[in-house]
Design a protein around this motif. Sequence first.
Motif, PDB file in Angstrom:
ATOM      1  N   CYS A  82      -1.911  34.747  37.547  1.00  0.00           N
ATOM      2  CA  CYS A  82      -1.775  33.997  36.307  1.00  0.00           C
ATOM      3  C   CYS A  82      -2.253  32.563  36.484  1.00  0.00           C
ATOM      4  O   CYS A  82      -2.911  31.999  35.609  1.00  0.00           O
ATOM      5  CB  CYS A  82      -0.323  34.020  35.834  1.00  0.00           C
ATOM      6  N   MET A  83      -1.943  31.944  37.608  1.00  0.00           N
ATOM      7  CA  MET A  83      -2.386  30.586  37.877  1.00  0.00           C
ATOM      8  C   MET A  83      -3.912  30.524  37.965  1.00  0.00           C
ATOM      9  O   MET A  83      -4.538  29.580  37.474  1.00  0.00           O
ATOM     10  CB  MET A  83      -1.754  30.072  39.174  1.00  0.00           C
ATOM     11  N   LEU A  84      -4.493  31.547  38.588  1.00  0.00           N
ATOM     12  CA  LEU A  84      -5.952  31.588  38.671  1.00  0.00           C
ATOM     13  C   LEU A  84      -6.572  31.731  37.287  1.00  0.00           C
ATOM     14  O   LEU A  84      -7.592  31.091  36.983  1.00  0.00           O
ATOM     15  CB  LEU A  84      -6.384  32.757  39.571  1.00  0.00           C
ATOM     16  N   LEU A  85      -5.951  32.535  36.443  1.00  0.00           N
ATOM     17  CA  LEU A  85      -6.464  32.709  35.086  1.00  0.00           C
ATOM     18  C   LEU A  85      -6.347  31.420  34.281  1.00  0.00           C
ATOM     19  O   LEU A  85      -7.218  31.111  33.451  1.00  0.00           O
ATOM     20  CB  LEU A  85      -5.710  33.835  34.378  1.00  0.00           C
ATOM     21  N   LEU A  86      -5.281  30.670  34.517  1.00  0.00           N
ATOM     22  CA  LEU A  86      -5.136  29.383  33.841  1.00  0.00           C
ATOM     23  C   LEU A  86      -6.261  28.433  34.225  1.00  0.00           C
ATOM     24  O   LEU A  86      -6.812  27.719  33.382  1.00  0.00           O
ATOM     25  CB  LEU A  86      -3.780  28.757  34.178  1.00  0.00           C
ATOM     26  N   VAL A  87      -6.602  28.420  35.514  1.00  0.00           N
ATOM     27  CA  VAL A  87      -7.706  27.571  35.981  1.00  0.00           C
ATOM     28  C   VAL A  87      -9.016  28.008  35.324  1.00  0.00           C
ATOM     29  O   VAL A  87      -9.808  27.176  34.863  1.00  0.00           O
ATOM     30  CB  VAL A  87      -7.824  27.624  37.519  1.00  0.00           C
ATOM     31  N   VAL A  88      -9.217  29.322  35.276  1.00  0.00           N
ATOM     32  CA  VAL A  88     -10.425  29.852  34.634  1.00  0.00           C
ATOM     33  C   VAL A  88     -10.473  29.454  33.162  1.00  0.00           C
ATOM     34  O   VAL A  88     -11.517  29.055  32.636  1.00  0.00           O
ATOM     35  CB  VAL A  88     -10.485  31.388  34.774  1.00  0.00           C
ATOM     36  N   ASN A  89      -9.326  29.530  32.498  1.00  0.00           N
ATOM     37  CA  ASN A  89      -9.261  29.155  31.086  1.00  0.00           C
ATOM     38  C   ASN A  89      -9.660  27.705  30.868  1.00  0.00           C
ATOM     39  O   ASN A  89     -10.387  27.379  29.926  1.00  0.00           O
ATOM     40  CB  ASN A  89      -7.852  29.376  30.542  1.00  0.00           C
ATOM     41  N   VAL A  90      -9.131  26.835  31.716  1.00  0.00           N
ATOM     42  CA  VAL A  90      -9.445  25.411  31.590  1.00  0.00           C
ATOM     43  C   VAL A  90     -10.941  25.168  31.768  1.00  0.00           C
ATOM     44  O   VAL A  90     -11.550  24.383  31.036  1.00  0.00           O
ATOM     45  CB  VAL A  90      -8.638  24.592  32.613  1.00  0.00           C
ATOM     46  N   VAL A  91     -11.524  25.853  32.747  1.00  0.00           N
ATOM     47  CA  VAL A  91     -12.975  25.727  32.972  1.00  0.00           C
ATOM     48  C   VAL A  91     -13.744  26.196  31.744  1.00  0.00           C
ATOM     49  O   VAL A  91     -14.707  25.546  31.307  1.00  0.00           O
ATOM     50  CB  VAL A  91     -13.396  26.529  34.220  1.00  0.00           C
TER      51      VAL A  91
END
Length: 341
Positions: free
Chosen positions: A42-51
């Motif tokens: 989930c944390m990785l997906l959040l980073v991807v979302n921000v990008v």
Amino acid sequence: MTDFKFDYQWNYTDYENDTNDNVSSTNLSHHVEDICSEEILCMLLLVVNVVIIVLGLVGNGVVIWIAGFKMKKTVNTSWYLSLAISDFIFCATLPLNTLYLATSDWTFGQFMCKFTSFVMFLNMFSSIFLLVIISVDRCIAVIFPVWAKNQRTIKKASLIVFLAWVFSVSLSVPSLIFRDIQDQLGRTLCHNNYNSHDTHNSISICRFIFGFLMPFLIIIVCYSIIIFKLKSNQMAKSSKPFKIMTALIGTFFLCWLPYHTFVLAELNQGFPIETITLGLKIGTSIASANSFLNPILYVFMGNDFRRKFKNSILSKIENAIGEEGRTTSRSPVPVLWMPEH
């Protein structure tokens, strides 16, 4: 159906044949305890979302500025402008869904629950339809260069874009009808509330057919014709145009296939809920990436990209949008994209 782009919430009562299609207490309890900070994925997906948000807003915003205000309006810029607007609108609403992903608590009310879902599907359909339009336009320019030169007008292009948006809005309406919020265990969920399993299936299959299968087949046919035409006329000295075509088709396929695969798998009640949820989390993120990849693939990848890269970013974008893909030729045969007149 689990909704598009970060809407993979626990609405799986279709598996239990609940005609009211409300979210079950067991699943909701599981969902509420599923805090994003406890999951590496989930944390990785959040980073991807921000990008995606940053690159999508900046990239599409610049394209809108250049194509809409800095350049003379042409058929070609009409396609790119509409495509960039579609992706920009989605990226502008993506922060709300990203916050929902992080907190598992929808705090923006019922209207925004419906509206953000509607905008997400609107982006999915409109962007894909516009990519189909670009593909068909390029195909016609290669097969009928003289006719295309005389018939491709801004007025006709604007009408085609308008019809694409109307069709996209029509296919996105189910989000306004079936999207709803529900309070459970101190949190608010934004979820689908279908009235029957048949409705769920019908909407899911319709979105797959019109939002992926048919557009993908049309794009494949168009670029196959283009490649065959170019090879038969020996129009290109290098394989660069073919590499770009492969990138366009491959990116479209890779971005959308995972999402639609798990959406269809969700209709098969034999798959574990955990597997579907995990697959949709990853699939929706990949699908979202298409919103910032479009400016790169359809704007930045001009035939003279390396030369334009040395120029300023704004000049490079303006030149890339304005060109119609000049293809080097030894003989006077049709070019890949007809120049505007």
